[in-house]
Design a protein around this motif. Structure first.
Motif, mmCIF file in Angstrom:
data_model
loop_
_atom_site.group_PDB
_atom_site.id
_atom_site.type_symbol
_atom_site.label_atom_id
_atom_site.label_comp_id
_atom_site.label_asym_id
_atom_site.label_seq_id
_atom_site.Cartn_x
_atom_site.Cartn_y
_atom_site.Cartn_z
ATOM 1 N N PHE B 64 14.867 71.217 27.209
ATOM 2 C CA PHE B 64 15.643 72.458 27.153
ATOM 3 C C PHE B 64 14.900 73.582 27.870
ATOM 4 C CE2 PHE B 64 17.553 70.846 22.923
ATOM 5 C CZ PHE B 64 18.492 70.114 23.624
ATOM 6 N N TRP B 65 13.569 73.555 27.756
ATOM 7 C CA TRP B 65 12.772 74.594 28.409
ATOM 8 C C TRP B 65 12.813 74.432 29.916
ATOM 9 C CZ3 TRP B 65 11.189 78.980 26.505
ATOM 10 C CH2 TRP B 65 10.338 79.765 27.271
ATOM 11 N N VAL B 66 12.649 73.180 30.361
ATOM 12 C CA VAL B 66 12.644 72.896 31.803
ATOM 13 C C VAL B 66 13.998 73.277 32.419
ATOM 14 C CG1 VAL B 66 12.606 71.024 33.515
ATOM 15 C CG2 VAL B 66 10.857 71.124 31.749
ATOM 16 N N LEU B 67 15.084 72.862 31.752
ATOM 17 C CA LEU B 67 16.423 73.169 32.279
ATOM 18 C C LEU B 67 16.759 74.643 32.120
ATOM 19 C CD1 LEU B 67 18.476 70.138 30.884
ATOM 20 C CD2 LEU B 67 17.657 70.456 33.211
ATOM 21 N N GLY B 68 16.462 75.172 30.941
ATOM 22 C CA GLY B 68 16.852 76.546 30.636
ATOM 23 C C GLY B 68 16.039 77.585 31.369
ATOM 24 N N ARG B 69 14.711 77.432 31.341
ATOM 25 C CA ARG B 69 13.844 78.454 31.937
ATOM 26 C C ARG B 69 13.550 78.140 33.402
ATOM 27 N NH1 ARG B 69 10.288 82.624 30.060
ATOM 28 N NH2 ARG B 69 11.769 82.799 28.341
ATOM 29 N N ASN B 70 12.984 76.940 33.643
ATOM 30 C CA ASN B 70 12.560 76.633 35.011
ATOM 31 C C ASN B 70 13.740 76.503 35.975
ATOM 32 O OD1 ASN B 70 10.164 76.569 33.678
ATOM 33 N ND2 ASN B 70 9.790 74.390 33.955
ATOM 34 N N LEU B 71 14.834 75.895 35.502
ATOM 35 C CA LEU B 71 15.998 75.736 36.375
ATOM 36 C C LEU B 71 17.075 76.794 36.101
ATOM 37 C CD1 LEU B 71 16.349 71.826 36.463
ATOM 38 C CD2 LEU B 71 15.237 73.310 38.127
ATOM 39 N N LYS B 72 16.717 77.753 35.262
ATOM 40 C CA LYS B 72 17.574 78.925 35.003
ATOM 41 C C LYS B 72 18.980 78.590 34.525
ATOM 42 C CE LYS B 72 15.163 81.886 38.337
ATOM 43 N NZ LYS B 72 14.161 80.944 38.870
ATOM 44 N N CYS B 73 19.083 77.542 33.689
ATOM 45 C CA CYS B 73 20.408 77.166 33.173
ATOM 46 C C CYS B 73 20.716 77.833 31.841
ATOM 47 C CB CYS B 73 20.504 75.648 33.010
ATOM 48 S SG CYS B 73 20.444 74.783 34.573
ATOM 49 N N SER B 74 19.891 78.779 31.429
ATOM 50 C CA SER B 74 20.124 79.441 30.154
ATOM 51 C C SER B 74 20.363 80.929 30.363
ATOM 52 C CB SER B 74 18.907 79.232 29.250
ATOM 53 O OG SER B 74 19.007 80.036 28.096
ATOM 54 N N ARG B 75 21.287 81.477 29.568
ATOM 55 C CA ARG B 75 21.514 82.923 29.647
ATOM 56 C C ARG B 75 20.334 83.690 29.063
ATOM 57 N NH1 ARG B 75 26.447 85.520 27.296
ATOM 58 N NH2 ARG B 75 25.742 84.518 25.390
ATOM 59 N N GLY B 76 19.595 83.025 28.166
ATOM 60 C CA GLY B 76 18.427 83.658 27.550
ATOM 61 C C GLY B 76 18.765 84.771 26.587
ATOM 62 N N LYS B 77 20.004 84.761 26.116
ATOM 63 C CA LYS B 77 20.444 85.811 25.181
ATOM 64 C C LYS B 77 20.076 85.406 23.752
ATOM 65 C CE LYS B 77 23.243 88.501 27.909
ATOM 66 N NZ LYS B 77 22.308 88.692 29.028
ATOM 67 N N PRO B 78 19.802 86.386 22.900
ATOM 68 C CA PRO B 78 19.499 86.047 21.500
ATOM 69 C C PRO B 78 20.701 85.367 20.850
ATOM 70 C CG PRO B 78 18.996 88.361 21.969
ATOM 71 C CD PRO B 78 19.741 87.837 23.154
ATOM 72 N N ALA B 79 20.406 84.336 20.056
ATOM 73 C CA ALA B 79 21.478 83.628 19.351
ATOM 74 C C ALA B 79 21.898 84.440 18.134
ATOM 75 C CB ALA B 79 20.977 82.257 18.940
ATOM 76 N N PRO B 80 23.118 84.225 17.651
ATOM 77 C CA PRO B 80 23.535 84.920 16.425
ATOM 78 C C PRO B 80 22.554 84.616 15.284
ATOM 79 C CG PRO B 80 25.381 83.710 17.393
ATOM 80 C CD PRO B 80 24.166 83.333 18.177
#
Lengths: 66, 198
Positions: B64-80
């Motif tokens: 999840f970190w590799v995809l989300g952060r390194n490949l920028k696939c995450s909005r990075g917004k705080p979850a509810p």
């Protein structure tokens, strides 16, 4: 001074903050929650940005403690 | 991972996560390997009283970190907030363990002869997807394969949920309600409390 402060009631002890910390100021205490070494913390906020539970935040603190 | 940190072999376990799903695609018996990710965190927590597995070795969290952060696939917004609340975490854990129990029971039915092997996986505990190609018989009895199909379903479903929350919120939002994480933290808290009393 701005330092990372962790709310241990919300913390899920996943360790992302500790992995992110460039100063190795964060450790996971006995698998329960993250603890910030205020002496090492420079308040950069990388941990806050990574924290999935929103428990660790950079806040204004006095003398390194809340 | 911060820039200057020394990389360890276990920092690459996200590759294992991908390999796991690839292997299970071709042969469902490989699904059994997922038990490592099930048992190891519990051993770390019960014996060592730590979450070292979550903190350093979780291939899924790393993915999840590799995809989300390194490949920028995450909005990075705080979850509810409710996602990481205690009632939701423990509620999800109970739900997850119940579903695991049902899966083990289905395996038992095949073992006892009351049920027959179904070469399909179930996504989100609802949608049946044909998975015939992944099993053409083996030296093992049918129930071994049935468990494989069930366990693979569970692993794939939870990864998909994790991927969805990764895209919507922070990279590792899954970690805040991961059943394994809740369980191991619970064990660690009990152990830490006991350690203080004595």
């Amino acid at each position: 001074m701005r330092k990372a402060v962790n709310d241990i009631d919300i913390c899920v002890a996943c360790g992302v903050c500790a992995n992110q910390c460039p100063r190795d100021a964060i450790s996971i205490f006995k698998g329960c929650y993250a603890v910030v070494d205020a002496g090492k913390c420079v308040g950069c906020g990388l941990c806050e940005k990574a924290c999935p539970a929103g428990s660790i935040k950079v806040l204004e603190v006095e003398n390194g403690s809340k | 991972m911060a820039v200057n940190k020394k990389k360890h072999w276990y920092d690459y376990l996200w590759i294992w996560s991908i390999i796991y799903f690839a292997l299970g695609f071709f042969n469902i018996l490989f699904a059994w390997l997922g038990m490592i990710d099930f048992i190891l965190p519990l051993i770390f927590a019960a014996v060592g009283g730590n979450k070292w597995f979550c903190n350093h070795m979780c291939g899924r969290g790393q993915l999840f970190w590799v995809l989300g952060r390194n490949l920028k696939c995450s909005r990075g917004k705080p979850a509810p907030k409710w996602i990481s609340s205690k009632w939701f975490r423990y509620g999800f854990l109970i739900f997850f363990l119940t579903m695991f129990g049902i899966m083990v029971f289905q395996t038992y039915l095949v073992f006892s002869g009351a049920g027959t092997l179904r070469k399909a996986i179930k996504l989100f505990w609802t949608f049946r997807v044909p998975w015939k190609w992944a099993y053409n018989g083996s030296i093992f009895p049918d129930w071994v394969a049935q468990f494989g199909f069930g366990f693979y379903s569970l692993m794939l479903t939870s990864t998909l949920i994790g991927l969805i929350v990764m895209v919507l919120y922070k990279e590792r939002t899954w970690c805040s309600f991961c059943p394994m994480g809740t369980m191991t933290q619970g064990i660690c808290k009990i152990k830490a409390k006991k350690g203080n009393e004595t």
